[in-house]
Design a protein around this motif. Structure first.
Motif, mmCIF file in Angstrom:
data_model
loop_
_atom_site.group_PDB
_atom_site.id
_atom_site.type_symbol
_atom_site.label_atom_id
_atom_site.label_comp_id
_atom_site.label_asym_id
_atom_site.label_seq_id
_atom_site.Cartn_x
_atom_site.Cartn_y
_atom_site.Cartn_z
ATOM 1 N N CYS A 1 6.910 10.258 -7.938
ATOM 2 C CA CYS A 1 6.872 10.148 -9.393
ATOM 3 C C CYS A 1 6.838 11.511 -10.063
ATOM 4 C CB CYS A 1 5.642 9.339 -9.808
ATOM 5 S SG CYS A 1 5.518 9.062 -11.583
ATOM 6 N N GLY A 2 7.734 11.727 -11.029
ATOM 7 C CA GLY A 2 7.726 12.951 -11.811
ATOM 8 C C GLY A 2 6.678 12.893 -12.912
ATOM 9 N N TYR A 3 6.529 14.022 -13.616
ATOM 10 C CA TYR A 3 5.556 14.124 -14.710
ATOM 11 C C TYR A 3 6.324 14.521 -15.956
ATOM 12 C CZ TYR A 3 0.961 14.906 -16.800
ATOM 13 O OH TYR A 3 -0.170 14.820 -17.585
ATOM 14 N N GLN B 1 9.930 16.787 -12.295
ATOM 15 C CA GLN B 1 9.419 17.011 -10.942
ATOM 16 C C GLN B 1 8.719 18.365 -10.838
ATOM 17 O OE1 GLN B 1 9.073 14.879 -8.730
ATOM 18 N NE2 GLN B 1 10.519 13.248 -9.217
ATOM 19 N N LYS C 1 5.363 18.061 -12.332
ATOM 20 C CA LYS C 1 4.456 17.365 -11.403
ATOM 21 C C LYS C 1 3.943 18.303 -10.311
ATOM 22 C CE LYS C 1 5.880 15.683 -7.871
ATOM 23 N NZ LYS C 1 6.480 14.362 -7.755
ATOM 24 N N GLN D 1 -1.705 11.387 -4.329
ATOM 25 C CA GLN D 1 -0.875 10.667 -5.299
ATOM 26 C C GLN D 1 -0.386 9.417 -4.594
ATOM 27 O OE1 GLN D 1 1.838 12.763 -7.998
ATOM 28 N NE2 GLN D 1 3.445 11.280 -7.494
ATOM 29 N N LEU E 1 -0.047 7.578 -13.622
ATOM 30 C CA LEU E 1 1.311 8.031 -13.929
ATOM 31 C C LEU E 1 2.277 6.847 -14.021
ATOM 32 C CD1 LEU E 1 1.660 11.073 -11.465
ATOM 33 C CD2 LEU E 1 0.596 11.019 -13.728
ATOM 34 N N HIS F 1 5.230 7.111 -16.202
ATOM 35 C CA HIS F 1 6.089 8.197 -15.721
ATOM 36 C C HIS F 1 7.030 7.695 -14.616
ATOM 37 C CE1 HIS F 1 3.867 11.636 -17.657
ATOM 38 N NE2 HIS F 1 2.923 10.702 -17.689
ATOM 39 N N TYR F 2 6.533 6.732 -13.826
ATOM 40 C CA TYR F 2 7.387 6.234 -12.736
ATOM 41 C C TYR F 2 8.512 5.353 -13.269
ATOM 42 C CZ TYR F 2 7.386 6.784 -7.670
ATOM 43 O OH TYR F 2 7.638 7.213 -6.383
ATOM 44 N N THR G 1 11.066 7.903 -13.981
ATOM 45 C CA THR G 1 11.559 8.548 -12.767
ATOM 46 C C THR G 1 12.506 7.636 -12.003
ATOM 47 O OG1 THR G 1 9.496 9.821 -12.582
ATOM 48 C CG2 THR G 1 10.859 9.639 -10.596
ATOM 49 N N GLN H 1 -2.688 9.903 -9.607
ATOM 50 C CA GLN H 1 -3.111 11.137 -8.952
ATOM 51 C C GLN H 1 -4.637 11.125 -8.887
ATOM 52 O OE1 GLN H 1 -1.676 14.767 -10.696
ATOM 53 N NE2 GLN H 1 0.374 14.562 -9.820
#
Length: 436
Positions: A171-173, A187, A190, A306, A354, A357-358, A361, A408
């Motif tokens: 998963c990115g942030y 990414q 993250k 994470q 997150l 965020h996923y 992503t 996280q």
């Protein structure tokens, strides 16, 4: 012999009646079958049953796995947007209290009779070639190695097509809403966030368990001058990370080890990270995994996990994911993971969800898959490409609807006197991430 059908009653009408009886409600989608007949609501997604074999699969496997097998082989399809089709089905299941089939002997006899009349009865179809076939004891080292290889050794070329230049498969942030903030930026944000939470400074010893294609390992070594030990079970990943280490001149800072986490010796690491690897450990084995995280970190060392989660009523990964994507995986509620980490002696200091965020992503990966569809099919074949389409579309929807989450979790190994060594406030963790 051609199956005899009652005049005016097509295959779609027969199957619609059968499905409505099994699921306890009206069909939320339109159904079109191989004979051209249709049934169900006039608007919305259309489920296309292309062959009798799809019906036979559902007779033998009346649920998520049978539907997935029929979709993967192309025997069943959704006309239009796959995500909208799945969303319609899930919305109907919740709003109209539709339930998974619980077929009585009478239901099965009726279904078999209908299949016979439609010419769809017969032996169980062979599972698609892309379905995992693991042997050995659950979460034995050999079986875990095979499970990881099934997914991550598909080929580095495939993941290069799917992922961005960071090769981060987690998963990115999304630290910015700016239109030019890309998936690669998310990414990098993250990776920087993880490094800040771990308190990395030049010379810090970082253990990256389940390093993937080395996104965190390489970032920590290059940007934070950390000394990194990268561990993976996947041969293809290890080869890729070693190549990157050589190309970037990081041999003095990075060691890549292809081994099981249970075989990691030593300890005394300043920081330990495991990014979306704990789902593969197994339910019964997770306390030992948490104990290993505690053992490998030095006193005052930080541990970042994470990890994806599922609700208490839906643990595991689901029939489709466990058969085609991540065999033997287990996702538990985040609260249970926190309890296990604390029981191992770690002090949980921060938990950050997150989940949204996923959604973004996985959506980015899916767009890339569709844009490069022909290249993906040439590389891995249409069946595997359809596996990934179903996986990514279904995954994004699961995160969107809170059937899955990702968090996280930052912990510390306290000293015998109870000191954690953490900063009083975490404001420096997030500063400037939107500009990376």
């Amino acid at each position: 012999m051609t199956p005899v059908q009652t005049a005016g009653v097509g295959t779609a009408q027969r199957l619609a009646a059968l499905a409505e009886a099994a699921f306890g409600g009206r069909l939320p989608v339109r159904l079109r079958t191989w004979d051209g007949s249709e049934a169900g609501p006039p608007a919305g997604p259309v489920v296309v049953v292309r062959s009798r074999r799809a019906l036979r699969r559902l007779l033998w496997e009346p649920g998520e796995l049978g539907l997935a097998q029929a979709y993967i082989t192309g025997e069943l399809d959704i006309e239009g947007d796959l995500g909208e089709g799945l969303r319609t089905l899930w919305t109907a299941a919740r709003g109209r209290n539709l339930h998974a089939p619980r077929l009585t002997l009478t239901d099965r006899a009726h279904a078999i009779g209908t299949a016979v009349r439609l010419g769809a009865a017969g032996p169980r179809p062979a599972p698609p070639a892309s379905q995992a076939r693991l042997r050995g004891g659950l979460h034995s080292k050999a079986r875990d190695r095979a499970a990881i290889s099934h997914h991550y050794d598909l080929s580095n070329a495939f993941y290069r097509l799917l992922l961005d230049e960071t090769m981060a498969y987690s998963c990115g942030y999304w630290a910015s809403e700016a239109p030019d903030f890309t998936p690669a930026d998310a990414q990098r944000a993250k990776l920087e966030l993880i490094c800040r939470k771990l308190g990395l400074v030049p010379g810090s010893r970082l253990l990256d368990i389940g390093c993937g294609w080395g996104s965190l390992t390489l970032y920590a070594a290059e940007q934070h001058k950390a000394q990194v030990t990268a561990v993976t079970l996947a041969q293809e990943q290890a080869a890729y990370v070693r190549e990157q280490v050589r190309d970037r001149g990081l041999e003095s800072r990075v060691e890549v080890v292809c081994q099981d986490y249970r075989d990691i010796a030593g300890g005394g690491y300043d920081a330990v990270a495991t990014v979306e690897m704990g789902e593969h450990v197994g339910d019964a084995e997770y306390p030992a995994f948490a104990a290993a995280l505690h053992r490998l970190a030095r006193p005052l060392g930080r541990v970042l996990v994470q990890q994806m989660s599922r609700g208490a009523e839906a643990p595991g990964g689901g029939a489709f994911i466990e058969a085609y994507i991540a065999p033997d995986m287990h996702m538990r509620p985040v609260g249970e993971t926190l309890a296990i980490l604390e029981q191992a002696g770690l002090e949980v200091r921060s938990v950050e969800s997150l989940r949204e965020h996923y959604v973004r992503t996985v959506g980015a990966w899916h767009r890339t898959l569709e844009e490069r569809w022909d290249d993906v099919v040439r590389l891995v074949g249409e069946e595997t490409a359809r596996v990934w389409r179903l996986y990514l579309v279904g995954g994004a929807l699961a995160f969107e609807e809170q059937r899955m989450g990702v968090d996280q979790i930052l912990s510390v190994r306290p000293t015998a006197e109870g000191r954690g060594g953490m900063p009083a406030t975490p404001q420096d963790w997030y500063a400037g991430l939107d500009r990376l």
